[in-house]
Design a protein around this motif. Structure first.
Motif, PDB file in Angstrom:
ATOM      1  N   GLY A 182      10.413   6.734  -9.708  1.00  0.00           N
ATOM      2  CA  GLY A 182      10.652   6.481 -11.132  1.00  0.00           C
ATOM      3  C   GLY A 182      11.069   5.075 -11.480  1.00  0.00           C
ATOM      4  N   TYR A 183      11.057   4.158 -10.495  1.00  0.00           N
ATOM      5  CA  TYR A 183      11.505   2.791 -10.743  1.00  0.00           C
ATOM      6  C   TYR A 183      10.309   1.871 -10.988  1.00  0.00           C
ATOM      7  CZ  TYR A 183      15.736   4.745  -8.696  1.00  0.00           C
ATOM      8  OH  TYR A 183      16.817   5.542  -8.431  1.00  0.00           O
ATOM      9  N   ASN A 184      10.496   0.913 -11.893  1.00  0.00           N
ATOM     10  CA  ASN A 184       9.447  -0.036 -12.226  1.00  0.00           C
ATOM     11  C   ASN A 184       9.500  -1.199 -11.237  1.00  0.00           C
ATOM     12  OD1 ASN A 184       7.629  -1.818 -13.306  1.00  0.00           O
ATOM     13  ND2 ASN A 184       8.533  -1.856 -15.353  1.00  0.00           N
ATOM     14  N   VAL A 185       8.558  -1.224 -10.299  1.00  0.00           N
ATOM     15  CA  VAL A 185       8.574  -2.246  -9.253  1.00  0.00           C
ATOM     16  C   VAL A 185       8.242  -3.634  -9.793  1.00  0.00           C
ATOM     17  CG1 VAL A 185       8.030  -0.618  -7.404  1.00  0.00           C
ATOM     18  CG2 VAL A 185       6.170  -1.745  -8.644  1.00  0.00           C
ATOM     19  N   PHE A 186       7.786  -3.694 -11.042  1.00  0.00           N
ATOM     20  CA  PHE A 186       7.443  -4.983 -11.635  1.00  0.00           C
ATOM     21  C   PHE A 186       8.543  -5.513 -12.562  1.00  0.00           C
ATOM     22  CE2 PHE A 186       3.452  -2.639 -10.906  1.00  0.00           C
ATOM     23  CZ  PHE A 186       2.910  -3.471  -9.926  1.00  0.00           C
ATOM     24  N   ASP A 187       9.664  -4.815 -12.606  1.00  0.00           N
ATOM     25  CA  ASP A 187      10.801  -5.237 -13.424  1.00  0.00           C
ATOM     26  C   ASP A 187      11.947  -5.614 -12.485  1.00  0.00           C
ATOM     27  OD1 ASP A 187      12.912  -5.630 -15.114  1.00  0.00           O
ATOM     28  OD2 ASP A 187      12.768  -3.679 -16.116  1.00  0.00           O
ATOM     29  N   PRO A 188      12.236  -6.906 -12.294  1.00  0.00           N
ATOM     30  CA  PRO A 188      13.277  -7.326 -11.348  1.00  0.00           C
ATOM     31  C   PRO A 188      14.680  -6.894 -11.728  1.00  0.00           C
ATOM     32  CG  PRO A 188      12.452  -9.198 -12.601  1.00  0.00           C
ATOM     33  CD  PRO A 188      11.556  -8.048 -12.915  1.00  0.00           C
ATOM     34  N   SER A 189      14.864  -6.497 -12.998  1.00  0.00           N
ATOM     35  CA  SER A 189      16.182  -5.985 -13.375  1.00  0.00           C
ATOM     36  C   SER A 189      16.358  -4.536 -12.910  1.00  0.00           C
ATOM     37  CB  SER A 189      16.369  -6.065 -14.901  1.00  0.00           C
ATOM     38  OG  SER A 189      15.478  -5.173 -15.564  1.00  0.00           O
ATOM     39  N   GLU A 190      15.276  -3.950 -12.398  1.00  0.00           N
ATOM     40  CA  GLU A 190      15.302  -2.563 -11.920  1.00  0.00           C
ATOM     41  C   GLU A 190      15.012  -2.487 -10.423  1.00  0.00           C
ATOM     42  OE1 GLU A 190      12.731   1.257 -13.279  1.00  0.00           O
ATOM     43  OE2 GLU A 190      13.853   0.232 -14.864  1.00  0.00           O
ATOM     44  N   VAL A 191      14.000  -3.237  -9.991  1.00  0.00           N
ATOM     45  CA  VAL A 191      13.671  -3.347  -8.567  1.00  0.00           C
ATOM     46  C   VAL A 191      13.555  -4.826  -8.253  1.00  0.00           C
ATOM     47  CG1 VAL A 191      12.052  -2.782  -6.735  1.00  0.00           C
ATOM     48  CG2 VAL A 191      12.412  -1.163  -8.601  1.00  0.00           C
ATOM     49  N   ALA A 219       0.806  -1.222   0.000  1.00  0.00           N
ATOM     50  CA  ALA A 219       0.000   0.000   0.000  1.00  0.00           C
ATOM     51  C   ALA A 219       0.834   1.266   0.000  1.00  0.00           C
ATOM     52  CB  ALA A 219      -0.936  -0.005   1.213  1.00  0.00           C
ATOM     53  N   LEU A 220       2.027   1.218   0.606  1.00  0.00           N
ATOM     54  CA  LEU A 220       2.787   2.454   0.796  1.00  0.00           C
ATOM     55  C   LEU A 220       4.172   2.456   0.157  1.00  0.00           C
ATOM     56  CD1 LEU A 220       1.959   3.179   4.568  1.00  0.00           C
ATOM     57  CD2 LEU A 220       0.838   4.097   2.529  1.00  0.00           C
ATOM     58  N   ILE A 221       4.923   1.390   0.345  1.00  0.00           N
ATOM     59  CA  ILE A 221       6.334   1.432  -0.055  1.00  0.00           C
ATOM     60  C   ILE A 221       6.508   1.226  -1.559  1.00  0.00           C
ATOM     61  CG2 ILE A 221       8.611   0.387   0.286  1.00  0.00           C
ATOM     62  CD1 ILE A 221       7.655  -0.245   3.176  1.00  0.00           C
ATOM     63  N   MET A 222       5.767   0.293  -2.133  1.00  0.00           N
ATOM     64  CA  MET A 222       5.861   0.101  -3.586  1.00  0.00           C
ATOM     65  C   MET A 222       5.414   1.355  -4.351  1.00  0.00           C
ATOM     66  SD  MET A 222       4.742  -3.907  -4.040  1.00  0.00           S
ATOM     67  CE  MET A 222       4.731  -3.811  -5.830  1.00  0.00           C
ATOM     68  N   PRO A 223       4.305   1.999  -3.972  1.00  0.00           N
ATOM     69  CA  PRO A 223       3.943   3.262  -4.641  1.00  0.00           C
ATOM     70  C   PRO A 223       5.022   4.331  -4.490  1.00  0.00           C
ATOM     71  CG  PRO A 223       2.053   2.399  -3.468  1.00  0.00           C
ATOM     72  CD  PRO A 223       3.224   1.545  -3.062  1.00  0.00           C
ATOM     73  N   ASP A 262      14.380  -6.688   1.514  1.00  0.00           N
ATOM     74  CA  ASP A 262      13.056  -6.558   0.890  1.00  0.00           C
ATOM     75  C   ASP A 262      13.123  -6.094  -0.564  1.00  0.00           C
ATOM     76  OD1 ASP A 262      11.230  -7.307   3.050  1.00  0.00           O
ATOM     77  OD2 ASP A 262      12.109  -5.604   4.093  1.00  0.00           O
ATOM     78  N   TYR A 263      13.900  -5.029  -0.817  1.00  0.00           N
ATOM     79  CA  TYR A 263      14.031  -4.541  -2.199  1.00  0.00           C
ATOM     80  C   TYR A 263      15.465  -4.083  -2.434  1.00  0.00           C
ATOM     81  CZ  TYR A 263       8.922  -4.234  -2.050  1.00  0.00           C
ATOM     82  OH  TYR A 263       7.595  -4.515  -1.915  1.00  0.00           O
ATOM     83  N   ALA A 264      15.932  -4.306  -3.657  1.00  0.00           N
ATOM     84  CA  ALA A 264      17.216  -3.747  -4.083  1.00  0.00           C
ATOM     85  C   ALA A 264      16.977  -2.989  -5.386  1.00  0.00           C
ATOM     86  CB  ALA A 264      18.248  -4.848  -4.286  1.00  0.00           C
ATOM     87  N   ILE A 265      17.374  -1.731  -5.403  1.00  0.00           N
ATOM     88  CA  ILE A 265      17.340  -0.959  -6.647  1.00  0.00           C
ATOM     89  C   ILE A 265      18.601  -1.311  -7.428  1.00  0.00           C
ATOM     90  CG2 ILE A 265      17.251   1.347  -7.664  1.00  0.00           C
ATOM     91  CD1 ILE A 265      14.782   0.675  -6.013  1.00  0.00           C
TER      92      ILE A 265
END
Length: 366
Positions: A40-49, A30-34, A66-69
């Protein structure tokens, strides 16, 4: 929509969502992905997020952040998420601390979806600092910090520049903290620094106690004087005016003692000004709401134009009044105020005034 507007819009959703979010996973969705998407990062592209990014630590295998940019195929920013109800502390940061030292990432972010703490390795290379160099609370946004946050967007990301910025932010933050403490409770060394420059005699314990009081009072007076100087400067007429219409208004009206004397707004007037800006924040850019003080009343103008008054405030007497201009003739209608907070009861009238000024001018038949 500008970056700052995207952040503010996202922040406005938090209070309503906060009551519904119970878990860390809910906080992420609800909060962190938005928030990451706003950067500007595509959270649905694992090569980016890359979600659940593996960061093996020593003998512990399969440790995940949890996430790596990702940039140039390598992690550059690690994000460790906690539940919205979590207090971010050193204990909460320990997991991120372990991940940081075994990856190529240069920035670590610890967040509960509301507060974002930014870490790097200023104290010891490849070892995450204990204290964050930057902290942003989306429920208490400091606009200068939004400019810093913008540097973490995909378009602006430059890790070398971020490291330099982190150094400046870290020491600026620490110096401000020291200054705040010294101004409220001057230390002995701080008092001696000033006393030895103005007091030719030996500093006895009694003299030191006296100078502690004198130093504190002097610093408060210094700050007060600086604030008054800034207020006086802010209240001086602008030249040229910001808009052509305002400029023609200023030129056509000769200056009087009322416009040339510098008048510092009272505390009530400042409070009223910010209340009106808060009321109208959804209707108009805050920068277009300008205050102007005079001897007889305090004006709040649209676009710094005297022909576009939002209201006039009469707060000096026993009975406070506000003058409203939301009729076609723009005639002043005075309304009594029991207190400054009563301005919120007039929100619809202030918004009607702004709508009147923003309405397109009628076209003339040819």
């Amino acid at each position: 929509m500008d970056f700052i507007d995207l952040i503010k819009t996202h922040a406005k959703t938090i209070p309503a969502l906060k009551e519904k979010i119970q878990t860390e996973e809910g906080t992420k969705n609800a909060l962190i992905m938005p928030f990451i998407q706003i950067l500007g990062y595509n959270v649905f592209d694992p090569s980016e997020v890359n979600p659940e990014f593996t960061a093996d630590v020593g003998t512990k295998k399969g440790e995940k952040v949890d996430y790596a940019i990702i940039k140039d195929g390598k992690p550059c920013i690690l994000i460790e998420c906690k539940s919205i109800n979590s207090d971010l502390s050193k204990e909460q940061a320990s997991q991120l601390f372990r991940y940081f030292s075994v990856t190529a990432a240069k920035i670590g972010i610890l967040t509960n979806g509301i507060i974002y703490q930014f870490f790097t390795d200023l104290d010891e290379k490849n070892k995450m600092d204990i204290k964050p160099f930057l902290e942003i609370n989306l429920l208490d946004i400091k606009e200068p910090l939004i400019d810093q946050l913008k540097k973490y967007t995909k378009q602006a990301l430059n890790l070398d520049e971020l490291h330099d910025d982190a150094t400046q932010l870290k020491y600026t933050k620490e110096i401000i903290q020291i200054a705040n403490k010294e101004f409220s409770q001057p230390s002995e060394d701080f008092v001696k620094f000033f006393a030895q420059k103005v007091y030719p005699k030996k500093l006895t314990q009694k003299a030191l106690e006296n100078f502690t009081i004198i130093t504190k009072d002097s610093l408060n007076q210094f700050l007060s004087d600086k604030i008054n100087e800034r207020l006086k400067s802010a209240m001086q007429p602008e030249s040229p005016s910001k808009t052509p219409e305002a400029q023609s208004t200023e030129i056509s009206q000769p200056q009087t003692a009322e416009t040339t004397d510098v008048i510092v707004p009272t505390e009530d007037e400042w409070e009223a000004y910010y209340f009106v800006k808060a009321i109208l924040h959804d209707s108009v850019e805050p920068s277009k709401i300008v205050m102007r003080a005079s001897k007889s009343y305090f004006s709040i103008l649209y676009e710094n134009n005297r022909l576009k008054p939002i209201c006039r405030l009469y707060l000096g007497g026993k009975q406070k009044h506000v003058g409203i201009f939301n009729n076609k003739e723009r005639q002043e209608n005075k309304v009594a105020l029991d207190n400054i907070e009563d301005l919120f009861k007039l929100a619809d009238q202030f918004k009607a005034t702004i709508a009147m000024y923003q309405a397109p001018a009628p076209t003339q038949a040819t």
